[in-house]
Design an enzyme around this catalytic site. Structure first.
Site, PDB file in Angstrom:
ATOM      1  CG  HIS A 131      -0.696   0.019   2.621  1.00  0.00           C
ATOM      2  ND1 HIS A 131       0.010   1.057   3.035  1.00  0.00           N
ATOM      3  CD2 HIS A 131      -0.069  -1.029   3.495  1.00  0.00           C
ATOM      4  CE1 HIS A 131       0.310   0.765   4.360  1.00  0.00           C
ATOM      5  NE2 HIS A 131       0.361  -0.429   4.748  1.00  0.00           N
ATOM      6  CG  ASP A 176      -2.146   4.515   3.214  1.00  0.00           C
ATOM      7  OD1 ASP A 176      -1.890   3.225   2.922  1.00  0.00           O
ATOM      8  OD2 ASP A 176      -2.726   4.561   4.387  1.00  0.00           O
ATOM      9  CG  ASP A 179       2.896  -0.558   8.349  1.00  0.00           C
ATOM     10  OD1 ASP A 179       2.424  -0.999   7.133  1.00  0.00           O
ATOM     11  OD2 ASP A 179       2.138  -0.519   9.333  1.00  0.00           O
ATOM     12  CD  GLU A 219      -3.475  -1.267   5.235  1.00  0.00           C
ATOM     13  OE1 GLU A 219      -3.506  -2.223   6.064  1.00  0.00           O
ATOM     14  OE2 GLU A 219      -2.673  -0.430   5.660  1.00  0.00           O
ATOM     15  CD  GLU A 220      -1.101   1.582   7.683  1.00  0.00           C
ATOM     16  OE1 GLU A 220      -2.026   1.123   8.631  1.00  0.00           O
ATOM     17  OE2 GLU A 220      -0.209   1.202   7.701  1.00  0.00           O
ATOM     18  CG  ASP A 246       1.045  -4.296   5.168  1.00  0.00           C
ATOM     19  OD1 ASP A 246       2.010  -3.598   5.722  1.00  0.00           O
ATOM     20  OD2 ASP A 246      -0.098  -3.883   5.438  1.00  0.00           O
ATOM     21  CG  HIS A 293       0.359   1.673  12.978  1.00  0.00           C
ATOM     22  ND1 HIS A 293      -0.866   1.342  12.973  1.00  0.00           N
ATOM     23  CD2 HIS A 293       0.838   1.434  11.988  1.00  0.00           C
ATOM     24  CE1 HIS A 293      -0.869   0.833  11.955  1.00  0.00           C
ATOM     25  NE2 HIS A 293      -0.059   0.546  11.152  1.00  0.00           N
TER      26      HIS A 293
END
Length: 485
Positions: free
Chosen positions: A76, A78, A115, A145-146, A169, A457
């Site tokens: 992904h 983002d 990530d 995606e996030e 991922d 994150h």
């Protein structure tokens, strides 16, 4: 020249450095997407975007591999935007600043975006690196995606030609993922009433900070502190006793990141101010005793302010604090099927408050749909008791494990041949897009692999350099042994 250029495999790290230089938080990936499309055209590859912005790149098989099963590499576009409180950084404008720290690559004061930037870089590097042998190849890069899996939700059938999809991922080298949790957002909106603060009350701001934060799926089982829950716990204990008037509350920034900070603006009678500060100091000592091994930097700071306007009525204060304090958080149940994996969890991710409403946003995850349903029903009941409007939204399915997956078996065999040991076959308690891909491509055989990334994150995110090399060996070896269709 980035210091990442000194790392191996060089094509992957060079591309990752470029990715870091182009801002790409969720909903702001367009500049990165345009760069990749331009790059693909310069390389002479077929490239196309769909109606939601996903990118598909195709490259023909290397000579002699034309009859192999077509494979899609998927990542992904983002990244999660999180920064330390003392870091000045605009994720929509400023580049990420990666640097090498011993065995790891980190970022200066922000999330790194490994990530899924490493996976993205690996997929693009496969297209241009010398010596990589593969059959017909596609690279699928999805949007946003996030923050909702928008790209995966919008993926149309008959666009991809591949029969096998390798998702990049995952975040633990040596583990092969063949299933993942589904999820759903849950929003509770509580109406508020306000009244004037008495003239003899002093105002102060409480800040709970210094928590590690992290991935609300992959790290939910670690017992990390949730700033929203901890500050609500303190206020629930002392609000009535000290006649605390609650003016404002906020905490967390993303529903899929464990909140590191929370803030409350309070007013208290002047003669009770010292008692409130003493209670805060005692609560901090309690948290240091309970969480200090994992949360070494936890802090609770009281700062006196000028008067800030009207406070919640006692009824609104109590309904808000009771709702937030009683909302479950963390692991709800471990899986009986996938040993050592969380089955169902939730993260009380974001709390905001304006003059008229308070909003609590949770992300629920579960390997089974009924697990999600159970938590939705629990939060709905709590909301009804508090007088809040509740809304589950944005649900996405899990990826059901397939014990007969040919690509999973081949990945395990290839890993063992390369490294002389068995990989762990896992189901991950995080949301991968594979479950959504099964709707437009029900017969697609899928597997997920990746390097070791810790602290995703959160600003502590880092990627292990050696594991990136091992992941690259596995990925390129796997492409070379995919059988004929």
């Amino acid at each position: 020249m980035s210091e990442l250029s000194q790392l191996s495999p060089q094509p992957l790290w060079d591309i990752f450095a470029k990715v870091c230089s182009i801002p790409h938080p969720s909903y702001h990936e367009e500049a990165l997407a345009e760069h990749i499309v331009g790059w693909a055209k310069e390389q002479g590859f077929w490239v196309e975007r769909d109606q939601v912005g996903n990118i598909l790149i195709r490259k023909p098989a290397t000579p002699g591999m034309e009859k192999r099963t077509p494979v899609a590499l998927q990542a992904h576009l983002d990244m999660v935007p999180q920064k330390n409180n003392d870091t000045v950084h605009d994720f929509t404008k400023d580049p990420i600043q990666p640097y090498v720290d011993g065995e790891w690559v980190k970022a200066r004061g922000t999330t790194l975006g490994a990530d899924n930037g490493i996976g993205l870089a690996s997929a693009l590097a496969v297209l241009v690196a010398e010596g990589v042998v593969h059959g017909p190849l596609e690279v699928l890069l999805t949007m946003t995606e996030e923050s909702g899996m928008d790209g995966a939700f919008g993926l149309q059938p008959d666009w991809l030609q591949a029969d096998v999809l390798i998702n990049t991922d995952s975040e633990e080298e040596g583990e092969i993922y063949m299933g993942c949790a589904g999820g759903i957002d849950f929003i509770s909106t509580l109406p508020l009433a306000r009244e004037a603060v008495p003239a003899d009350f002093d105002t102060l701001k409480l800040t709970l900070k210094g928590l590690k934060g992290g991935h609300s799926g992959a790290e939910i089982h670690l017992g990390l502190g949730n700033a929203n829950k901890l500050l609500a716990r303190f206020l629930s204990r002392h609000a009535a006793e000290l006649d605390v008037r609650l003016i404002a509350f906020s905490g967390g920034t993303l529903r899929n990141a464990i909140p590191r900070e929370a803030f409350a603006t309070l007013a208290v009678a002047r003669h009770k101010l010292d008692a409130l500060k003493a209670a805060a100091a005692h609560f901090l000592a309690t948290l240091q005793n309970e969480l200090g091994i994992k949360e070494k930097n936890i802090a609770l700071v009281a700062e006196e302010l000028a008067q800030q306007g009207p406070a919640l009525t006692t009824d609104s204060r109590d309904r808000f604090l009771n709702l937030l304090n009683s909302t479950p958080n963390g692991v709800i149940r471990d899986s009986d099927v996938a040993k050592g994996v969380v089955e169902t969890s939730l993260n009380v991710g974001v709390v905001t408050m304006d003059q008229d409403n308070a909003e609590i946003i949770c992300l629920i995850r579960s390997l089974i749909d009924t697990g999600k349903d159970y938590v939705v029903e629990t939060l709905t009941s709590l909301g009804q008791l508090a007088g809040a409007k509740t809304e589950p939204k944005g649900g996405y399915p899990g990826w059901q494990p397939d014990a007969d997956s040919a690509i999973m078996a081949l990945t395990r065999k290839t890993y063992q041949a390369l490294f002389g040991k068995e990989p762990n076959i896992q189901v991950i308690h995080a949301g991968l897009e594979c479950g959504l891909f099964k709707k437009p491509y029900p017969n697609m055989d899928m597997v997920s692999i990746g390097p070791t990334i810790t602290g995703p994150h959160s600003p502590d995110e880092q990627v292990h350099i050696e594991s990136v090399g091992l992941y690259w060996q596995l990925l390129t070896a796997l492409l070379s042994v995919v059988p004929e269709k």
